[in-house]
Scaffold this motif. Structure first.
Motif, short mmCIF file in Angstrom:
data_model
loop_
_atom_site.label_atom_id
_atom_site.label_comp_id
_atom_site.label_asym_id
_atom_site.label_seq_id
_atom_site.Cartn_x
_atom_site.Cartn_y
_atom_site.Cartn_z
N HIS A 276 0.80 -1.23 0.00
CA HIS A 276 0.00 0.00 0.00
C HIS A 276 0.84 1.28 0.00
CE1 HIS A 276 -3.67 -2.23 0.30
NE2 HIS A 276 -3.29 -2.83 1.40
N THR A 277 2.00 1.27 0.71
CA THR A 277 2.82 2.50 0.74
C THR A 277 3.92 2.47 -0.32
OG1 THR A 277 4.46 1.60 2.29
CG2 THR A 277 2.52 2.68 3.25
N ILE A 310 1.77 7.60 -5.86
CA ILE A 310 1.84 7.20 -4.44
C ILE A 310 3.30 7.23 -3.98
CG2 ILE A 310 1.51 5.26 -2.84
CD1 ILE A 310 -0.95 5.67 -5.60
N ASN A 314 4.72 9.63 -1.09
CA ASN A 314 5.30 9.05 0.13
C ASN A 314 6.77 9.41 0.31
OD1 ASN A 314 3.07 7.98 1.35
ND2 ASN A 314 3.21 5.99 0.30
N LYS A 317 6.59 12.71 1.96
CA LYS A 317 6.20 12.54 3.36
C LYS A 317 7.37 12.01 4.19
CE LYS A 317 1.26 12.30 3.06
NZ LYS A 317 0.73 13.26 4.00
N GLU A 322 6.86 12.74 8.01
CA GLU A 322 5.43 12.46 8.28
C GLU A 322 5.10 10.99 7.99
OE1 GLU A 322 3.35 15.15 5.70
OE2 GLU A 322 4.30 16.92 6.62
N ASP A 325 1.28 7.53 3.38
CA ASP A 325 -0.10 7.21 3.00
C ASP A 325 -0.16 5.78 2.45
OD1 ASP A 325 -1.44 9.54 3.60
OD2 ASP A 325 -0.92 10.48 1.68
N GLU A 327 -1.85 4.35 0.28
CA GLU A 327 -2.84 4.71 -0.75
C GLU A 327 -2.92 3.75 -1.92
OE1 GLU A 327 -4.97 7.81 -1.39
OE2 GLU A 327 -5.00 7.17 0.69
#
Lengths: 413, 103
Positions: A276-277, A310, A314, A317, A322, A325, A327
């Motif tokens: 997912h990341t 994505i 990321n 981020k 941070e 996501d 996503e």
């Protein structure tokens, strides 16, 4: 001194990332470098058309340089090893490059040497792949003069890049031999390690007719052990065999040898990656995109394109400290040539199997999902232009989102 | 979705008889399904089934290559245990989905 982000591989995924990161990262703060030992960029979907003389070689190859933005440094180097514990690369010539963030886009390649007898004296004589430029071109030359017999279209083992390509090859071969007025001289046999040509229930129900109407014979659950070039047979571990005159195989697909040398891969040299990341499971400052990952999404250019949004998000981020996501939904989208100027289109993700519907604009289309028609075929042909001009430049394709849209799909719940 | 009674247990199955929920699986069901395939389950069979279930729980795609490198059986032995289509048959008996491609 600037911080360094390195992209390994200037194929579809790496080139998209170079373009995306170049737009998003501050060039006063970051140096982006992309490394590849090759000089040519291939439009790989074109390898399906090349054997049938539908595309010329010139239409599927351009220079890598033309697609890398000016601010991104392109290094033509062979990388020996990734030393992830020290955030550095060892190049084949002995030089060392340090990085702050690494993007692995080293793809997958065919490994015919994995199957006994495959890449011996008959390779490119009676046994061919069409997953490489050389393979597709040699196969084209063979098909121009081949007089017929048993054509076996074969998948060695999963996972493979573009999983529908061998089926498309079989459909297009049917069309090719019909147009040459020699279909009656050719027996087409599709041999797969899966339980059938179609394994998802809705696709199977909608598409089984294609095999019958094109007189393609299926041999399923066939796990190849070796090629017997004397007897012209492929043999499976259960001692079943299939005779061929012309074997068009999709050899085992594996990640780059660099991944093996760096001890970062699974048993096929694919890099363990969060599905997912898209952050690697090896180290937090390493991200993986495209065919190089081990995620259960299709290995295809469209998937790399969806992943790039994505991965870019990321990486930003990660740099900002941070949380990432989660996503990526496994979104995949591909045209499936069925021959005779028609094609299918499928759009799916990790959870949603391919279904009927409209694409990309819900309720309107103009493309139709899981249905064979001419406009989908024109879409596939137009995709070559989209690839060279939009996709690898990291630009969005109109109406097509990174996440799969449920609207416009006939989903039974 | 269909329901099917196997060895007296009512379980969710797809059209091809593959169980849809591993939580409903038990050894009696595996024995009954094995009987339909004319397989008598030995210690080795159970170890393979357990391995496949563990892989499935971890979300790993099951392949012939992985089974062959599992250290439990090589591919030839896997064929001897579950003849003809071992990956499909063993998945069925283990109560996990059969391996699929994208369409």
């Amino acid at each position: 001194m600037k911080k360094s982000i390195l992209i390994l591989g200037a194929g579809t995924a790496g080139t998209i990332m170079a373009n995306q990161l170049n737009k998003k990262l501050d060039s006063n703060e970051w140096q982006i470098t992309i490394i590849d030992k090759e000089t040519k960029h291939y439009y790989q979907p074109g390898f399906l058309f090349l054997p049938f003389d539908l595309y010329t070689p010139e239409q599927v190859v351009k220079n890598i340089d033309g697609f890398i933005p000016k601010n991104v440094q392109l290094l033509r180097q062979d990388v020996h090893q990734i030393v992830h514990s020290e955030n550095k690369l060892l190049l084949a010539d002995g030089k060392v490059i340090n990085y702050d963030v690494l993007v692995i886009a080293t793809g997958s390649k065919i490994a015919p040497e994995e199957i006994q007898g495959m890449d011996g004296s008959e390779w490119y004589k009676s046994i061919f792949d069409f997953y490489t430029f050389d393979g597709a071109l040699n196969l084209r030359n063979k098909l121009r003069t081949w007089e017929g017999g048993k054509l076996v279209v074969h998948i060695c083992e999963m996972p493979i890049k573009c999983p529908v390509a061998p089926l498309e090859f079989a459909f297009m071969a049917d069309d090719f031999f019909r147009k040459k007025n020699m279909r009656d001289k050719v027996e087409i046999i599709y041999v797969t390690p899966m339980s059938g040509a179609f394994t998802k229930p809705i696709a199977a129900k909608e598409l089984e007719y294609l095999l019958e109407s094109k007189q393609i014979k299926i041999v399923s659950d066939f796990n190849i052990e070796k090629v017997d070039t004397e007897k012209k047979q492929i043999v499976d571990y259960g001692d079943r065999s299939v005779d061929y005159d012309l074997l068009v195989t999709v050899p085992t697909n594996m990640g780059d040898d660099l991944i093996l040398r760096s001890a970062m891969g699974d048993d096929l040299n694919f890099v363990p990656t969060d599905k997912h990341t898209l952050q690697s499971k090896v180290k937090e400052n390493i991200f993986v995109i495209g065919d190089a990952t081990d995620i259960p999404a299709s290995k295809a250019g469209a998937v790399a394109h969806f992943e790039s949004d994505i991965v870019t998000g990321n990486i930003l981020k990660y740099i900002a400290g941070e949380p990432l996501d989660p996503e990526f939904d496994g979104h995949s989208n591909c045209f499936i040539e069925t021959g005779n100027g028609k094609a299918l289109l499928i759009d799916f993700n990790y959870e949603q199997e391919p279904v009927k519907g409209t694409f990309p604009i819900p309720g309107i289309g103009p493309l139709r999902l899981l249905k064979e028609n001419r406009i989908n075929h024109w879409g596939k042909l137009a995709f070559r232009w989209i690839y060279w001009n939009i996709l690898i430049k990291g630009r969005p394709i109109p109406f097509v989102t990174s996440k799969m849209k449920k609207a416009g799909k006939q989903i039974n719940k | 979705m269909n329901e099917k009674t196997i060895a007296g247990y009512c379980v969710k199955c797809n059209d091809q008889g593959f169980m849809e929920d591993l939580n409903e699986w038990n050894e009696d069901i595996a024995k009954e399904l094995a009987k339909e395939e004319s397989i008598e389950l030995t210690e080795k069979h159970w170890t393979v089934l357990k391995y496949l279930q563990d892989q499935c729980k971890e979300g790993v795609d099951i392949t012939m290559r992985k089974v062959g490198k599992s250290g439990i059986v090589d591919i030839k032995e896997f064929y001897q245990l579950f003849p003809k289509a071992p990956l499909k048959t063993a998945s069925k008996l283990a109560g996990i989905p059969k391996p699929v491609s994208c369409i």
